[in-house]
Design a protein around this motif. Structure first.
Motif, PDB file in Angstrom:
ATOM      1  N   LYS A   1       1.338  -0.213  -4.378  1.00  0.00           N
ATOM      2  CA  LYS A   1       1.464  -1.663  -4.298  1.00  0.00           C
ATOM      3  C   LYS A   1       2.880  -2.030  -3.878  1.00  0.00           C
ATOM      4  CE  LYS A   1      -2.058  -2.728  -7.800  1.00  0.00           C
ATOM      5  NZ  LYS A   1      -2.318  -3.428  -9.096  1.00  0.00           N
ATOM      6  N   PRO A   2       3.200  -1.915  -2.586  1.00  0.00           N
ATOM      7  CA  PRO A   2       4.546  -2.240  -2.121  1.00  0.00           C
ATOM      8  C   PRO A   2       4.841  -3.715  -2.262  1.00  0.00           C
ATOM      9  CG  PRO A   2       3.071  -1.844  -0.266  1.00  0.00           C
ATOM     10  CD  PRO A   2       2.315  -1.463  -1.493  1.00  0.00           C
ATOM     11  N   SER A   3       6.114  -4.036  -2.415  1.00  0.00           N
ATOM     12  CA  SER A   3       6.531  -5.421  -2.657  1.00  0.00           C
ATOM     13  C   SER A   3       6.246  -6.332  -1.476  1.00  0.00           C
ATOM     14  CB  SER A   3       8.030  -5.465  -2.984  1.00  0.00           C
ATOM     15  OG  SER A   3       8.790  -5.003  -1.876  1.00  0.00           O
ATOM     16  N   LYS A   4       6.087  -5.748  -0.284  1.00  0.00           N
ATOM     17  CA  LYS A   4       5.924  -6.592   0.906  1.00  0.00           C
ATOM     18  C   LYS A   4       4.617  -7.391   0.876  1.00  0.00           C
ATOM     19  CE  LYS A   4       3.985  -2.908   3.843  1.00  0.00           C
ATOM     20  NZ  LYS A   4       4.235  -2.098   5.059  1.00  0.00           N
ATOM     21  N   LYS A   5       3.589  -6.882   0.152  1.00  0.00           N
ATOM     22  CA  LYS A   5       2.308  -7.601   0.127  1.00  0.00           C
ATOM     23  C   LYS A   5       2.406  -8.921  -0.637  1.00  0.00           C
ATOM     24  CE  LYS A   5      -0.682  -3.600   0.893  1.00  0.00           C
ATOM     25  NZ  LYS A   5      -1.810  -2.778   0.357  1.00  0.00           N
ATOM     26  N   PRO A   6       2.848  -8.920  -1.905  1.00  0.00           N
ATOM     27  CA  PRO A   6       3.001 -10.206  -2.599  1.00  0.00           C
ATOM     28  C   PRO A   6       4.097 -11.072  -1.975  1.00  0.00           C
ATOM     29  CG  PRO A   6       3.877  -8.423  -3.947  1.00  0.00           C
ATOM     30  CD  PRO A   6       3.137  -7.782  -2.803  1.00  0.00           C
ATOM     31  N   MET A   7       5.146 -10.435  -1.434  1.00  0.00           N
ATOM     32  CA  MET A   7       6.225 -11.194  -0.802  1.00  0.00           C
ATOM     33  C   MET A   7       5.710 -11.943   0.412  1.00  0.00           C
ATOM     34  SD  MET A   7       9.378 -12.024  -1.079  1.00  0.00           S
ATOM     35  CE  MET A   7      10.600 -12.858  -0.064  1.00  0.00           C
ATOM     36  N   TRP A   8       4.891 -11.296   1.217  1.00  0.00           N
ATOM     37  CA  TRP A   8       4.370 -11.954   2.407  1.00  0.00           C
ATOM     38  C   TRP A   8       3.450 -13.119   2.030  1.00  0.00           C
ATOM     39  CZ3 TRP A   8       5.299 -13.412   6.904  1.00  0.00           C
ATOM     40  CH2 TRP A   8       4.301 -13.829   7.794  1.00  0.00           C
TER      41      TRP A   8
ATOM     42  N   CYS B   1      11.673  -0.081   4.719  1.00  0.00           N
ATOM     43  CA  CYS B   1      11.362   0.681   5.935  1.00  0.00           C
ATOM     44  C   CYS B   1      11.705   2.163   5.789  1.00  0.00           C
ATOM     45  CB  CYS B   1      12.076   0.076   7.146  1.00  0.00           C
ATOM     46  SG  CYS B   1      13.871   0.033   7.003  1.00  0.00           S
ATOM     47  N   VAL B   2      12.531   2.507   4.807  1.00  0.00           N
ATOM     48  CA  VAL B   2      12.843   3.905   4.502  1.00  0.00           C
ATOM     49  C   VAL B   2      12.113   4.275   3.214  1.00  0.00           C
ATOM     50  CG1 VAL B   2      14.659   5.564   3.932  1.00  0.00           C
ATOM     51  CG2 VAL B   2      15.096   3.772   5.625  1.00  0.00           C
ATOM     52  N   PRO B   3      11.214   5.279   3.243  1.00  0.00           N
ATOM     53  CA  PRO B   3      10.453   5.654   2.033  1.00  0.00           C
ATOM     54  C   PRO B   3      11.374   5.963   0.852  1.00  0.00           C
ATOM     55  CG  PRO B   3       9.566   6.775   3.968  1.00  0.00           C
ATOM     56  CD  PRO B   3      10.827   6.097   4.410  1.00  0.00           C
ATOM     57  N   GLY B   4      11.072   5.337  -0.287  1.00  0.00           N
ATOM     58  CA  GLY B   4      11.847   5.581  -1.501  1.00  0.00           C
ATOM     59  C   GLY B   4      13.137   4.803  -1.608  1.00  0.00           C
ATOM     60  N   LYS B   5      13.423   3.920  -0.626  1.00  0.00           N
ATOM     61  CA  LYS B   5      14.675   3.151  -0.645  1.00  0.00           C
ATOM     62  C   LYS B   5      14.366   1.688  -0.366  1.00  0.00           C
ATOM     63  CE  LYS B   5      19.272   2.942   1.540  1.00  0.00           C
ATOM     64  NZ  LYS B   5      20.024   2.927   0.268  1.00  0.00           N
ATOM     65  N   ARG B   6      15.069   0.806  -1.075  1.00  0.00           N
ATOM     66  CA  ARG B   6      14.901  -0.636  -0.877  1.00  0.00           C
ATOM     67  C   ARG B   6      16.226  -1.253  -0.452  1.00  0.00           C
ATOM     68  NH1 ARG B   6      11.661  -3.203  -5.916  1.00  0.00           N
ATOM     69  NH2 ARG B   6      11.264  -4.801  -4.333  1.00  0.00           N
TER      70      ARG B   6
ATOM     71  N   PRO C   1       8.485  -6.053  -8.297  1.00  0.00           N
ATOM     72  CA  PRO C   1       8.239  -4.617  -8.513  1.00  0.00           C
ATOM     73  C   PRO C   1       7.527  -3.997  -7.312  1.00  0.00           C
ATOM     74  CG  PRO C   1       7.573  -5.909 -10.430  1.00  0.00           C
ATOM     75  CD  PRO C   1       7.865  -6.881  -9.346  1.00  0.00           C
ATOM     76  N   SER C   2       7.823  -2.729  -7.057  1.00  0.00           N
ATOM     77  CA  SER C   2       7.237  -2.076  -5.896  1.00  0.00           C
ATOM     78  C   SER C   2       6.875  -0.636  -6.232  1.00  0.00           C
ATOM     79  CB  SER C   2       8.209  -2.104  -4.710  1.00  0.00           C
ATOM     80  OG  SER C   2       7.638  -1.517  -3.566  1.00  0.00           O
ATOM     81  N   THR C   3       5.654  -0.239  -5.858  1.00  0.00           N
ATOM     82  CA  THR C   3       5.200   1.153  -5.996  1.00  0.00           C
ATOM     83  C   THR C   3       4.577   1.561  -4.668  1.00  0.00           C
ATOM     84  OG1 THR C   3       2.985   0.508  -6.760  1.00  0.00           O
ATOM     85  CG2 THR C   3       4.691   0.809  -8.450  1.00  0.00           C
ATOM     86  N   PRO C   4       4.435   2.879  -4.423  1.00  0.00           N
ATOM     87  CA  PRO C   4       3.797   3.310  -3.165  1.00  0.00           C
ATOM     88  C   PRO C   4       2.410   2.707  -2.960  1.00  0.00           C
ATOM     89  CG  PRO C   4       4.863   5.173  -4.243  1.00  0.00           C
ATOM     90  CD  PRO C   4       4.949   4.033  -5.201  1.00  0.00           C
TER      91      PRO C   4
END
Length: 409
Positions: A213-220, A45-50, A208-211
């Motif tokens: 391809k964020p991780s939330k898509k495969p995670m969901w 939810c914070v850009p650049g931070k997980r 893995p997460s990039t701007p």
């Protein structure tokens, strides 16, 4: 995510009845899907931070110190509580295997001895250093959980269709207090079965997460698949198990089933394998916390000796509590409401309101507040039902004697 709590769902149905029971099952599934979606979304939810840990997200929402005090105790109660319940589950399942295989030809062995046998495995496995070293055990546990869920409802269906007497679908309790407290305890049983929220951020951290391809898509996508499998396990076990046995079902559906003997013995051994892996998964974070505190606060030297003593003592303590209070369903009710309701039902909603600040009286605002109200009521009320049942059992239960696992109200 399909845990041993699925085995008590028919028992929970016997304390809720058809209408209320189905409503609670469906509503819990919907709420926890929603809150799990929130957890996945808030991971970045914070850009650049997980936020790779539940407590890290809690610290972002509530503040550095308050976030730790809100989240960490809840997670600790969940993990220790599960370890105690899994000790009981493993012992009960081993006892059932013994009884089914012997079929009256052997001398009955008391439950405390089977819990000790189950615990002896963990005295060894607990010395494995980290999660990677138990990956094969975890894989076996995952396969076993789906397999014994399948066996549970198929065997229940077969036994139900061939039963001579029809099942009684009146509530298990006969007195008004018994019905009320049984209802509250059953809510905790259902809440206990949804445990994935405690580790979802740790799982997402491995993706893995990039701007772009964020991780939330495969995670969901993974969450959707997981919850489809959960529905395919939970609903048939709960509904078919209750349909087959009514209010005569035991706290653990596999304890109720008796035929075919070879299949029931195999299913109970699957439960044993599953809870061996699950115990270690939930014990590892506790081991890490204990050893970190001992090293940082009490200047113990890290190494094999510290690991041997600390982990052996922890396993022994969970074994002792399980032998002393082998109340499977009642402990599920207590821990389910006290620990799982916050982490799975309403803490994600509170953090969502703090972080995203949805417009007051919007759909998101109303949805979150409804989940919060339901979750808080669950946290306050269901432990009362579980605690009352434990008190009633203690009145007639002789410590360290055999425990049949049956409930009488």
């Amino acid at each position: 995510m399909v845990g041993a709590g699925v085995l008590t769902l028919p028992y929970a149905m016997s304390e809720l009845g058809w209408g209320v029971g189905v409503t609670v099952l469906v509503l819990s599934w919907i709420i926890t899907v929603y809150t799990l979606w929130q957890m996945v979304e808030m991971h970045e939810c914070v850009p650049g931070k997980r936020f790779d840990r539940y407590h890290e997200l809690g610290q972002h929402a509530f503040g550095e110190k308050l976030g730790l005090w809100i989240v960490v105790p809840q997670q600790l109660v969940v993990e220790v509580g599960l370890n105690i319940v899994y000790m009981i589950t493993g012992g009960q399942s081993l006892q059932k295997v013994h009884d089914v295989v012997c079929h009256g030809r052997c001398k009955r062995i008391k439950l405390p001895y089977f819990i000790m046998i189950f615990a002896s495995v963990h005295f060894v496995l607990s010395q494995l250093p980290d999660f990677h070293s138990i990956s094969s055990v975890s894989l076996a546990a995952a396969v076993m959980s789906v397999s014994y869920s399948l066996i549970a409802w198929i065997a229940s269906a077969a036994q139900g269709t061939s039963a001579e007497a029809e099942a009684d679908y009146s509530l298990r309790a006969t007195t008004t207090p018994g019905k009320v407290f049984g209802f509250l305890g059953a809510l905790g049983d259902v809440a206990f079965t949804y445990a994935g929220h405690n580790v979802v951020l740790e799982i997402q951290a491995t993706i893995p997460s990039t701007p772009g391809k964020p991780s939330k898509k495969p995670m969901w996508k993974g969450v959707v698949v997981a919850y489809v499998i959960i529905a395919a396990c939970y609903f048939p076990v709960a509904l078919v198990g209750y349909w087959a046995f009514g209010n005569g079902v035991d706290e653990n559906i596999l304890i109720t089933l008796n035929r075919p003997r070879w299949l029931i013995a195999a299913a109970n051994m699957m439960v044993v394998v599953h809870v061996v892996g699950s115990y270690q998964v939930y014990a590892m974070p506790v081991f890490d916390m204990i050893e970190t505190v001992l090293v940082k606060e009490y200047w113990f030297r890290p190494g094999f000796r510290l690991r041997l003593v600390a982990r052996t003592v922890y396993v022994a303590l969970t074994m002792f509590v399980a032998i002393t209070f082998p109340f499977f369903s009642e402990l599920l009710s207590f821990f389910g409401g006290f620990a799982y309701a916050p982490t799975s039902y309403f803490l994600p909603c509170i953090m969502w309101l703090i972080i995203y600040k949805p417009r007051r009286f919007s759909l998101s605002w109303f949805t979150n507040w409804i989940c919060i109200v339901i979750g808080v009521l669950l946290m306050v009320l269901s432990p009362i039902g579980g605690l009352r049942q434990i008190i009633l059992k203690i009145k007639t239960y002789k410590f360290y004697q055999d425990y049949p696992g049956l409930s009488h109200n």
